[in-house]
Design a protein around this motif. Structure first.
Motif, PDB file in Angstrom:
ATOM      1  N   GLN A 150       0.842  -1.261   0.123  1.00 19.13           N
ATOM      2  CA  GLN A 150      -0.302  -0.062  -0.046  1.00 19.13           C
ATOM      3  C   GLN A 150       0.900   1.331   0.253  1.00 19.13           C
ATOM      4  O   GLN A 150       0.835   2.068  -0.365  1.00 19.13           O
ATOM      5  CB  GLN A 150      -1.202  -0.367   1.535  1.00 19.13           C
ATOM      6  CG  GLN A 150      -1.821   1.135   1.255  1.00 19.13           C
ATOM      7  CD  GLN A 150      -2.957   1.203   2.360  1.00 19.13           C
ATOM      8  OE1 GLN A 150      -3.135   0.470   2.817  1.00 19.13           O
ATOM      9  NE2 GLN A 150      -2.631   2.227   3.582  1.00 19.13           N
ATOM     10  N   ASN A 195     -14.785   1.254   7.166  1.00 22.47           N
ATOM     11  CA  ASN A 195     -13.595   0.079   6.748  1.00 22.47           C
ATOM     12  C   ASN A 195     -12.751   0.376   6.187  1.00 22.47           C
ATOM     13  O   ASN A 195     -11.740  -0.172   5.715  1.00 22.47           O
ATOM     14  CB  ASN A 195     -15.230  -0.766   6.490  1.00 22.47           C
ATOM     15  CG  ASN A 195     -15.667  -1.472   6.969  1.00 22.47           C
ATOM     16  OD1 ASN A 195     -15.897  -1.778   8.638  1.00 22.47           O
ATOM     17  ND2 ASN A 195     -17.055  -2.090   6.587  1.00 22.47           N
ATOM     18  N   LYS A 198     -10.155   2.362   8.595  1.00 23.07           N
ATOM     19  CA  LYS A 198      -9.235   1.106   8.568  1.00 23.07           C
ATOM     20  C   LYS A 198      -8.651   0.221   8.498  1.00 23.07           C
ATOM     21  O   LYS A 198      -7.050   0.126   8.754  1.00 23.07           O
ATOM     22  CB  LYS A 198     -10.849   0.211   9.571  1.00 23.07           C
ATOM     23  CG  LYS A 198     -10.190  -0.875  10.843  1.00 23.07           C
ATOM     24  CD  LYS A 198     -10.744  -1.353  11.381  1.00 23.07           C
ATOM     25  CE  LYS A 198     -10.345  -2.232  11.876  1.00 23.07           C
ATOM     26  NZ  LYS A 198      -9.203  -3.298  11.820  1.00 23.07           N
ATOM     27  N   SER A 199      -8.666  -0.547   7.126  1.00 22.42           N
ATOM     28  CA  SER A 199      -7.719  -0.367   5.893  1.00 22.42           C
ATOM     29  C   SER A 199      -7.033   0.468   6.165  1.00 22.42           C
ATOM     30  O   SER A 199      -5.747   0.063   5.481  1.00 22.42           O
ATOM     31  CB  SER A 199      -8.491  -1.050   4.699  1.00 22.42           C
ATOM     32  OG  SER A 199      -9.546  -1.676   5.088  1.00 22.42           O
ATOM     33  N   ASP A 202      -4.243   0.557   8.324  1.00 19.83           N
ATOM     34  CA  ASP A 202      -3.665  -1.085   8.675  1.00 19.83           C
ATOM     35  C   ASP A 202      -3.300  -1.365   8.029  1.00 19.83           C
ATOM     36  O   ASP A 202      -2.638  -2.348   7.703  1.00 19.83           O
ATOM     37  CB  ASP A 202      -5.008  -2.372   9.471  1.00 19.83           C
ATOM     38  CG  ASP A 202      -6.031  -1.524  10.423  1.00 19.83           C
ATOM     39  OD1 ASP A 202      -5.321  -1.039  11.406  1.00 19.83           O
ATOM     40  OD2 ASP A 202      -6.899  -1.485  10.802  1.00 19.83           O
ATOM     41  N   THR A 203      -3.220  -0.483   6.992  1.00 15.59           N
ATOM     42  CA  THR A 203      -1.757  -1.509   5.559  1.00 15.59           C
ATOM     43  C   THR A 203      -2.032  -2.281   5.144  1.00 15.59           C
ATOM     44  O   THR A 203      -2.036  -2.939   4.096  1.00 15.59           O
ATOM     45  CB  THR A 203      -0.686  -0.578   6.580  1.00 15.59           C
ATOM     46  OG1 THR A 203      -0.725  -2.195   6.662  1.00 15.59           O
ATOM     47  CG2 THR A 203      -0.492  -0.026   6.311  1.00 15.59           C
ATOM     48  N   LYS A 204      -3.796  -2.348   5.148  1.00 17.12           N
ATOM     49  CA  LYS A 204      -4.289  -4.123   4.770  1.00 17.12           C
ATOM     50  C   LYS A 204      -5.403  -3.309   3.148  1.00 17.12           C
ATOM     51  O   LYS A 204      -6.061  -3.676   3.187  1.00 17.12           O
ATOM     52  CB  LYS A 204      -5.087  -4.824   5.228  1.00 17.12           C
ATOM     53  CG  LYS A 204      -4.358  -4.996   6.843  1.00 17.12           C
ATOM     54  CD  LYS A 204      -5.544  -6.017   7.890  1.00 17.12           C
ATOM     55  CE  LYS A 204      -4.130  -6.421   8.671  1.00 17.12           C
ATOM     56  NZ  LYS A 204      -4.972  -7.412   9.844  1.00 17.12           N
ATOM     57  N   LEU A 205      -5.348  -2.220   2.792  1.00 12.62           N
ATOM     58  CA  LEU A 205      -6.589  -1.471   1.463  1.00 12.62           C
ATOM     59  C   LEU A 205      -6.300  -2.822   0.932  1.00 12.62           C
ATOM     60  O   LEU A 205      -7.509  -3.495   0.548  1.00 12.62           O
ATOM     61  CB  LEU A 205      -6.110  -0.349   0.815  1.00 12.62           C
ATOM     62  CG  LEU A 205      -6.954   0.542   0.111  1.00 12.62           C
ATOM     63  CD1 LEU A 205      -8.447   0.548   0.879  1.00 12.62           C
ATOM     64  CD2 LEU A 205      -6.401   1.449  -0.426  1.00 12.62           C
ATOM     65  N   ASN A 208      -7.898  -6.195   1.872  1.00  9.53           N
ATOM     66  CA  ASN A 208      -9.844  -6.339   2.271  1.00  9.53           C
ATOM     67  C   ASN A 208     -10.050  -5.710   0.895  1.00  9.53           C
ATOM     68  O   ASN A 208     -11.171  -5.690   0.424  1.00  9.53           O
ATOM     69  CB  ASN A 208     -10.004  -4.987   3.429  1.00  9.53           C
ATOM     70  CG  ASN A 208      -9.221  -4.650   4.326  1.00  9.53           C
ATOM     71  OD1 ASN A 208      -8.951  -6.872   5.259  1.00  9.53           O
ATOM     72  ND2 ASN A 208      -9.087  -4.322   5.831  1.00  9.53           N
ATOM     73  N   ILE A 252     -16.910  -6.238  -0.131  1.00  8.70           N
ATOM     74  CA  ILE A 252     -16.741  -5.933   1.143  1.00  8.70           C
ATOM     75  C   ILE A 252     -16.688  -6.974   1.898  1.00  8.70           C
ATOM     76  O   ILE A 252     -18.168  -6.840   1.956  1.00  8.70           O
ATOM     77  CB  ILE A 252     -16.085  -4.351   1.914  1.00  8.70           C
ATOM     78  CG1 ILE A 252     -15.910  -3.304   0.260  1.00  8.70           C
ATOM     79  CG2 ILE A 252     -16.054  -3.791   2.796  1.00  8.70           C
ATOM     80  CD1 ILE A 252     -16.191  -2.253   1.253  1.00  8.70           C
TER      81      ILE A 252
END
Length: 1092
Positions: A150, A195, A198-199, A202-205, A208, A252
């Motif tokens: 990300q 959501n 938050k992604s 958390d560097t989870k784009l 997720n 999602i």
């Protein structure tokens, strides 16, 4: 000793000229670089630096605001940028709107250039769409194809600042719009964004979300915004709900609430249709960001619009005084002398065709095709509408006349440009009045309200009228009104425009006619009729001297304010430049040395340079003087004078010290510069400023350039005789006096020396060649090994003095436009843009108008045939190449740079016209351009050997004198001719005489005739008593016929081949072709006979 002294002085003067040219070019280049000229020279640079423009504008062109000072001292960078952008937006948008009103851009380009209001809805700066267009699609593709983390993905996107801005704006705009439209389902929208955020945190784009589905999301959002930007209706409301529901397909996890609501048919069913104007604008902008796939890198496409935006944005970073509020700024007047030039083109003038079938309107349509289409779009017509269709509507007819007049050198164009001062002051005053202490703009809903509100504000109009007045001084306005001429009817006055004129009243006093003269000032009343403001009785006719300065002097009392800007009627102004006028007026309060400024020099832009390459070259040369040249004259030389409009005068200083013009006949023919003399002599200070500019039109046809240069040179000659120059010479110190010399009469004197040097060099070489002395001296130098003598005999002019005069233009062009643009313009061909007065028509110039002499060519031929060069052909080429170039340019440049110069039909017509001119007898009132005899009497520049005069007397004796002896005359002429030919044949056969020797005699005769000519002209009364003057004139006609044929034959030969004419047309109109001009249609003139 005397000869050596003269030589040393001449060389010294030439060296001074060369030294000053190079020094001023180098120093002016450095000064311009210091002042940051040319930093923005392309649309790409405008786009790259746009985010810095609001801050620079607020620093230089806006009054100081306390909130901005507070934000600048803090670390709130985003807030400061938003604050600056919000204050900058009304001004930038008004500049863009004016470009649209002037038809330089179309509606789509205007929408791309508009800067949003930048309110508090979004947490970032909203930039114009032309910076962000296509960026969101590039970012989408990068995200869909990227397999990076990300952070690395965001780094890739952030490398392009405007791509990052587009992504951030789209993200926040969608969030704001969804919360506004679906406020009842705000919980669902909030959950979606929670959501996402938050992604991101958390560097989870990428884990997720499937970024490959971005294309689907964007299409759904664009469909929604496309519906919401319209007006509310049941069908659109249902479509918006469906488009919003389709967003559920985004993959999602844990969106069960959305799925359940979708299944029940209640998802987003309570949609609130946006009605707030600011929200509407945000939806439209988001829709544009998500649908514009084409790059806007070439916006605006029009070259003039580009140039204006580039110069304006570049000037924001230049050093200038801080702006005061409008209520505290100096008041000023603008002053335009006008006589009887075109005010507004009539339909007859627009449709009148020249000899080639070209009308002014047809020419303008082909020269400015994009502006013509923009004009048709602005008045609500289709782009393919014929101009004849506009004649049914009176409003469209008036718009058509204005459109054409604004592209010529007309008073309408000048008045429109100068009234931008009032428009700019109204906007500045209005925004200052409605801006609260914290810097926010109160009482407006959007940018459009600001743009329209200042026009309707009585306070803004009153404040602008207090600070600005425009006076057009027209001596014969009263006479024009009395005769009901269109020029008087076309001068439509408003509350800021005044007309000053001389009113001549015929009365009878004591039974005798009596003439009274009044100087009057009028304005328009509420009904549009003339209302007299002042009427001053004059002691007599005020026109005693030169017309233009007398016109200015009688009306200068009607101006008001602290400053006075003088403007010619062929000038123009621009709204964005008018915004900087109050900064310029503050220069009167700045420190510019020992004395306060009394004249503020202003930069000019020659707008006629956009028509052709020859016009471009002339405008570049002129621009180099009004920019780089005057830059050096003002600092450090301190010898800048007033070289014409648009300088700004300290009005009180000058009207108490003799005014702004001197009007004595002949000696004040260059009346402008005497204002500079007057100001300098009275301890004034003349400065030069380049952060503001005014447009200027020039005559740029080849013949008009020569006439203009002759006028300026003649004006310099008269200045030398004036008491002003004498007093300046007495008061200047040595260095300032030498600077004054080389920048006024010294320039023309050295130019004259340069031309005379060529003649002296060629005559000297011819004498050495024909006498044989040159060969003898060369042999002697070789025997004695005298290298100095050998060098003197073989001086090679690799670098001519004339080359150095182009150095300032080249350096100035490199500074402001760069080397690449210099190369492009140098490669462009030349075109003759012929101006009739201050109009414009591309037309073919007759051969007789371009006829020139061959003296230099003959000297070069003699030197080639009989000169002695130890170096052979190479030595001759090095010795004479520059002279050959000059001679050929003098002879053939007028034909090479002449439209249709090698068209066969035109060549035949030229030959017929030239022979009529050659053999038409002069008389009382006959001008030189109508008859060769009248022209020769004016020139008297040909000399003839008395020996040849006697030898050819029989052939050229006046026919009128021999009217009763025609048969004997023809017999004598025939016998003489046969005897001459027989004598030559016998001489060649019996003696050592050769054909080469005969040729030598002919060539030797031409240059040696100059001295004998002077004697013949000096003894004209004696020659007339001997009844030989008519014969001398007949011989001169014969000579000109021969010389003319020498020039005409090559032109006729090239005209015989059609491809030469085609090649010349393409060569001349090269720049025009690159801009999409249809030159073939222009030259054909849309004439039905053009195909015959």
């Amino acid at each position: 000793m005397t000869q050596n002294t003269i030589k040393v002085v001449n060389i010294y003067l030439l060296d001074i000229h060369i030294f000053y040219t190079l020094m001023s070019a180098a120093y002016g280049f450095l000064l311009g670089a210091r002042d940051r000229l040319g930093e923005i020279r392309s649309v790409e640079a405008v786009q790259r630096l746009f985010e810095k423009f609001p801050g620079a504008f607020m620093t230089n062109l806006h009054v100081v605001l306390p909130k901005r000072r507070q934000l600048s001292s803090s670390v709130q960078g985003v807030e400061l940028n938003k604050f600056d952008a919000a204050r900058f937006a009304p001004f930038w948008n008004k500049v863009v709107e004016n470009l649209r009103e002037e038809d330089y851009i179309n509606n789509s380009e205007r929408d791309l250039l508009i800067l949003p209001k930048n309110s508090e809805i979004l947490p970032m700066v909203q930039w114009p769409l032309f910076l962000l267009a296509n960026k969101i699609f590039l970012a989408r593709d990068i995200a869909a194809e990227s397999k990076d983390l990300q952070a690395d993905l965001w780094l890739k996107i952030s490398r392009d600042d405007y791509m990052r801005y587009a992504v951030e704006e789209c993200y926040h705009s969608v969030k704001v719009i969804l919360f506004s439209v679906f406020e009842n389902e705000g919980r669902l929208v909030k959950k979606i964004y929670e959501n996402i955020e938050k992604s991101i945190k958390d560097t989870k784009l990428q884990l997720n979300f499937r970024l490959s589905n971005l294309q689907f999301v964007m299409s759904r959002i664009s469909a929604l915004t496309g519906i919401l930007k319209g007006e509310e209706s049941p069908n659109l409301l249902q479509g918006a709900v469906k488009a919003a529901q389709d967003l559920y397909e985004v993959d999602i996890d844990d969106w069960n609430d959305i799925l359940n609501a979708r299944a029940d048919g209640h998802l987003f069913s309570n949609l609130k249709w946006p009605k707030d104007p600011e929200m509407k604008a945000l939806i439209k902008r988001l829709h544009a960001l998500l649908t514009i796939k084409e790059s806007a890198a070439n916006v605006p496409r029009n070259l003039e619009a580009r140039r204006r935006l580039q110069y304006f944005t570049n000037s924001l970073f230049m050093r200038m005084p801080a702006a005061r509020p409008v209520s505290e700024m100096l008041s000023f007047s603008v002053f335009t002398p006008y006589y009887s030039e075109i005010v507004l083109y009539s339909l007859d003038e627009l449709y009148k065709k020249n000899e080639d079938g070209i009308s002014t309107l047809f020419y303008l349509q082909k020269i400015y095709p994009d502006e013509w289409k923009n004009f048709l779009s602005r008045i609500g017509r289709k782009e393919d509408t014929e101009d004849s269709e506009l004649l049914d509507n009176p409003t469209d007819i008036l718009e058509l006349r204005f459109w054409a007049s604004y592209r010529g050198q007309t008073l309408a164009r000048t008045v429109r440009g100068m009234m931008y001062y009032r428009k700019a002051l109204m906007l500045q005053s209005y925004l200052e009045r409605i801006t609260s202490e914290d810097g926010t703009i109160a009482g407006t809903e959007n940018v459009t309200d600001i743009a329209e509100g200042f026009n309707l504000s009585p306070e803004a109009r009153a404040q602008a009228d207090l600070k600005f007045t425009y006076v057009v001084t027209c001596q014969i306005y009263g006479k024009q009104k009395e005769e009901q001429k269109p020029e008087a009817a076309d001068i439509a006055m408003n509350e800021a425009l005044r007309v000053a004129y001389i009113d001549i009243v015929e009365t009878v006093k004591d039974g005798k006619p009596h003439t009274e003269y009044y100087s009057k000032l009028v304005k328009a009343d509420i009904h549009g009729k003339d209302k007299e403001i002042y009427s001053i009785k004059l002691p007599g006719n005020p026109k005693l001297g030169e017309g233009k300065p007398e016109n200015q002097n009688h009306a200068v009392i009607f101006t008001r304010g602290n400053a006075l800007q003088t403007i010619d009627m062929n000038q123009d102004n621009y709204f964005e430049e008018a915004l900087k006028m109050r900064n310029l007026l503050e220069e009167f309060h700045c420190d510019h040395g020992k004395h306060k400024p009394t004249i503020l020099g202003v930069r000019e832009h020659v707008f006629t340079g956009s028509v052709s390459s020859l016009a471009l070259f002339m405008s570049n040369q002129e621009t180099s003087f009004v920019t780089l040249g005057q830059r050096v004259l003002a600092n450090p030389l301190k010898v800048r004078m007033h070289y014409g409009h648009p300088d700004v005068f300290d009005r009180v200083f000058h009207i108490t010290r003799g005014g702004i013009s001197k009007a004595s006949r002949i000696i004040n023919i260059s009346e402008d510069i005497y204002a500079g003399f007057n100001s300098t002599l009275r301890q004034g200070n003349i400065t030069h400023h380049e952060y503001i500019q005014v447009g200027k039109g020039r005559d740029v046809g080849l013949n008009q350039i020569a006439l203009f240069e002759g006028k300026v040179a003649g004006g310099n000659g008269e200045q030398v005789l004036s008491r002003d120059v004498y007093r300046l010479g007495q008061l200047f110190d040595f260095f300032r006096m030498m600077s004054f010399y080389v920048t006024t009469v010294g320039f023309y004197f050295c130019t004259m020396l340069t031309v005379l040097t060529v003649y002296i060099f060629l005559y000297g070489k011819t004498y050495l060649a024909l006498s044989g002395i040159g060969e003898a001296i060369q042999i002697r130098a070789d025997i004695l090994q005298n290298t100095a003598l050998d060098a003197a005999l073989n001086t090679q002019f690799l670098f001519q003095i004339g080359v150095f005069t182009a150095v300032p233009m080249i350096l100035g062009f490199i500074l402001e436009y760069g080397c690449c643009q210099l190369h492009n313009n140098a490669a462009a061909a030349l075109l003759s843009y012929h101006a009739t007065g201050r109009g414009f028509v591309v037309r073919h110039i007759k051969f007789a108008e371009n006829y020139r002499l061959l003296e230099v060519v003959l000297l070069l031929v003699i030197f080639l045939a009989y000169g002695y060069n130890s170096g052979g052909a190479i030595s001759y080429i090095l010795l004479s190449v520059s002279s050959w170039i000059m001679a050929i340019s003098w002879l053939f440049a007028p034909y090479l740079f002449n439209p249709s110069g090698f068209e066969w039909q035109k060549t035949v017509e030229d030959f017929r016209d030239w022979t009529n001119w050659l053999f038409y007898r002069g008389g009382i009132g006959v001008k030189g351009e109508e008859s060769w005899e009248a022209w020769w009497d004016e020139e008297l520049v040909y000399g003839w050997s008395w020996i040849v005069l006697a030898a050819l007397f029989v052939f050229t004796f006046s026919n009128k004198a021999w009217v009763n002896f025609q048969l004997p005359l023809r017999l004598i002429q025939s016998i003489t001719l046969l005897m001459a030919l027989a004598g030559l044949a016998v001489a060649i056969a019996v003696t050592d005489l050769s054909v080469k020797d005969i040729f030598a005699c002919i060539l030797a005769f031409v240059p040696t005739g100059w001295g004998i000519l002077c004697i013949a002209v000096a003894w004209k009364p004696l020659v007339k008593k001997m009844r030989l003057w008519k014969s001398v004139r007949s011989l001169a006609r014969l000579f000109d016929a021969g010389m003319g044929m020498f020039i005409f034959v090559p032109v006729a030969m090239f005209s015989w081949f059609p491809f030469v004419s085609t090649f010349q047309t393409r060569l001349l109109f090269n720049q025009a072709f690159s801009r999409g001009l249809e030159i073939s249609l222009i030259l054909a003139g849309n004439n039905p006979n053009s195909e015959i």
